[in-house]
Design a protein around this motif. Structure first.
Motif, mmCIF file in Angstrom:
data_model
loop_
_atom_site.group_PDB
_atom_site.id
_atom_site.type_symbol
_atom_site.label_atom_id
_atom_site.label_comp_id
_atom_site.label_asym_id
_atom_site.label_seq_id
_atom_site.Cartn_x
_atom_site.Cartn_y
_atom_site.Cartn_z
ATOM 1 N N SER A 260 0.843 -1.208 0.000
ATOM 2 C CA SER A 260 0.000 0.000 0.000
ATOM 3 C C SER A 260 0.870 1.246 0.000
ATOM 4 O O SER A 260 2.006 1.232 0.492
ATOM 5 N N THR A 262 -0.027 5.256 1.025
ATOM 6 C CA THR A 262 -1.068 6.140 1.558
ATOM 7 C C THR A 262 -0.563 7.581 1.590
ATOM 8 O O THR A 262 0.573 7.839 2.010
ATOM 9 N N ASP A 282 6.434 -7.494 3.399
ATOM 10 C CA ASP A 282 5.350 -6.675 2.845
ATOM 11 C C ASP A 282 5.558 -5.249 3.338
ATOM 12 O O ASP A 282 5.724 -5.011 4.548
ATOM 13 N N SER A 284 4.467 -1.081 3.460
ATOM 14 C CA SER A 284 3.418 -0.071 3.321
ATOM 15 C C SER A 284 4.044 1.321 3.469
ATOM 16 O O SER A 284 4.819 1.552 4.417
#
Length: 321
Positions: A260, A262, A282, A284
Motif C-alpha cells: 500500500s 497512503t 510486505d 506499506s
C-alpha cells in the motif's frame, strides 16, 4: 668308455607310431654291453637345432638291444634330434654314449601344413626341478576368477627359484544374515544438577547406552556435560555448551512486496512499515501530499520514485528494517 653300434631305423616321419630306434653299446675292447634290466633305463632327447631339451622317453630292452618307440615321440616337431640312454642304480648314473649323441631325424609328413605341432614338456624333469627349487618358492601373482572357474597353479623355474601363479575362484556369495535389532535413537534419559548427583543415582532407571546431561547454569564449568551409562558407571562423552553447529547454505535474497501507498497531509513526515513473511517483507508507505502546484511532469514522477527506492535501500542497509 662306451659307444653305440648297429643303430637301426634312425629316420621316420612325424606322427609315425610303428617304428623303433634300436641300438646297442660296445666297450673300448669291442665287447657288447648287455643292459642290466634291474636298473632304471630311460632315453633323454634334445633338439640339435637349438639345444633345447625335448623330453624323457621310455626304453625297452631285449637282450643286448635298447629301443625307443616312435609312438612315444609323435608330438615332436620335424628336425634333427640327439638321443642319450641313461642307466641309474644305487645313486649312480651312466650315460650312453660317452661322447656325443645318437642322432635321428624326424621328417615332415603330408599334413604338417595343416596340423600345428605342440611343444612337449617332460613332467619328470618338471617335478625334479620343483624339488630342487622347493625352498625357493616365489608367489608372483594371485588371480581372482569367477566362482564357477576351476582353481589352478602355474609354475616356472627361473633363476633357481620356483615362481608360482595361483588362479583361485572367488567364493560363492553367502546367504543374507538376520537383520539385527534397531539401535537406540539419541535421547537424554535424565538431567542432573551436578555430577555428584548423577553418580549418586548409580544409574537407577538407566539402561546400557542411555545418556545423562548436567543441567545447572552457564557459570558452572560442568554445565552441559554429557555422560553415557555403561551398565556399571557413567562415562564422560563431551561438553555440549560450546558446540558449534554446521553452517548452513546461504539463503536467497529477500523480496520486497509493496502492499500500500497512503497519502498524508502536506508537511507531515513520511513513514514506512513492513511485515516479515517467508522469503521477504510486505511494505506499506505513508507519504505526505505535496502542496498543490503545477501538474507533475513525468520527470517529477521518476525523481520521486528514485528517491523512494533509495530511502528503502538505505533503510535496509542500515539495519532499520
Amino acid at each position: 668308455m662306451s659307444k653305440y653300434a648297429n643303430l637301426r631305423f634312425e629316420d621316420f616321419k612325424r606322427t609315425d607310431n610303428t617304428n623303433l630306434i634300436t641300438t646297442n653299446f660296445v666297450r673300448d675292447d669291442g665287447g657288447i654291453i648287455t643292459p642290466d634290466t634291474s636298473h632304471n633305463w630311460s632315453a633323454k632327447v634334445t633338439d640339435m637345432k637349438d639345444g633345447k631339451f625335448a623330453g624323457t622317453y621310455p626304453v625297452t630292452i631285449s637282450g643286448d638291444d635298447i629301443s625307443v618307440s616312435s609312438k612315444d615321440m609323435t608330438r615332436l616337431a620335424t628336425g634333427t634330434y640327439g638321443l642319450e640312454v641313461w642307466e641309474e642304480y644305487n645313486g649312480q648314473r651312466v650315460i650312453y654314449p660317452s661322447a656325443g649323441f645318437i642322432q635321428f631325424r624326424i621328417h615332415r609328413n603330408a599334413s604338417d601344413k595343416l596340423e600345428p605341432v605342440q611343444e612337449t614338456v617332460d613332467i619328470t624333469d618338471v617335478i625334479n626341478e620343483l624339488h630342487k627349487a622347493g625352498l625357493n618358492v616365489v608367489i608372483d601373482k594371485v588371480n581372482i576368477l569367477d566362482p564357477s572357474s576351476q582353481p589352478s597353479v602355474t609354475s616356472e623355474i627361473k633363476d633357481g627359484k620356483n615362481h608360482l601363479i595361483f588362479n583361485l575362484p572367488r567364493g560363492q556369495q553367502g546367504q543374507r544374515g538376520f537383520q539385527g535389532p534397531a539401535g537406540k535413537a539419541f535421547h537424554i534419559q535424565q538431567t542432573f544438577s551436578t555430577i555428584d548427583a548423577m553418580n549418586a543415582s548409580k544409574g537407577a532407571g538407566f539402561e546400557d547406552g542411555d545418556f545423562a546431561l548436567i543441567a545447572s547454569n552457564v557459570q558452572d564449568p560442568d554445565n552441559a556435560k554429557m555422560y553415557v551409562w555403561t551398565g556399571e558407571k557413567f562415562n564422560y562423552m563431551g561438553d555440549l555448551s560450546g558446540a558449534q553447529g554446521i553452517q548452513g547454505p546461504v539463503g536467497p535474497s529477500p523480496t520486497m512486496n509493496v502492499v500500500s501507498v497512503t497519502a498524508s497531509a502536506p508537511g507531515s513526515q513520511p513513514s514506512v512499515t513492513y511485515t516479515k513473511r517467508d522469503g521477504g517483507y510486505d511494505v506499506s508507505y505513508v507519504l505526505p501530499r505535496g502542496e498543490r502546484g503545477d501538474n507533475w511532469t513525468e520527470d517529477d514522477k521518476k525523481e520521486i520514485l528514485n528517491e523512494t527506492k533509495k530511502y528503502v535501500e538505505d533503510a535496509i542497509l542500515n539495519g532499520k528494517w
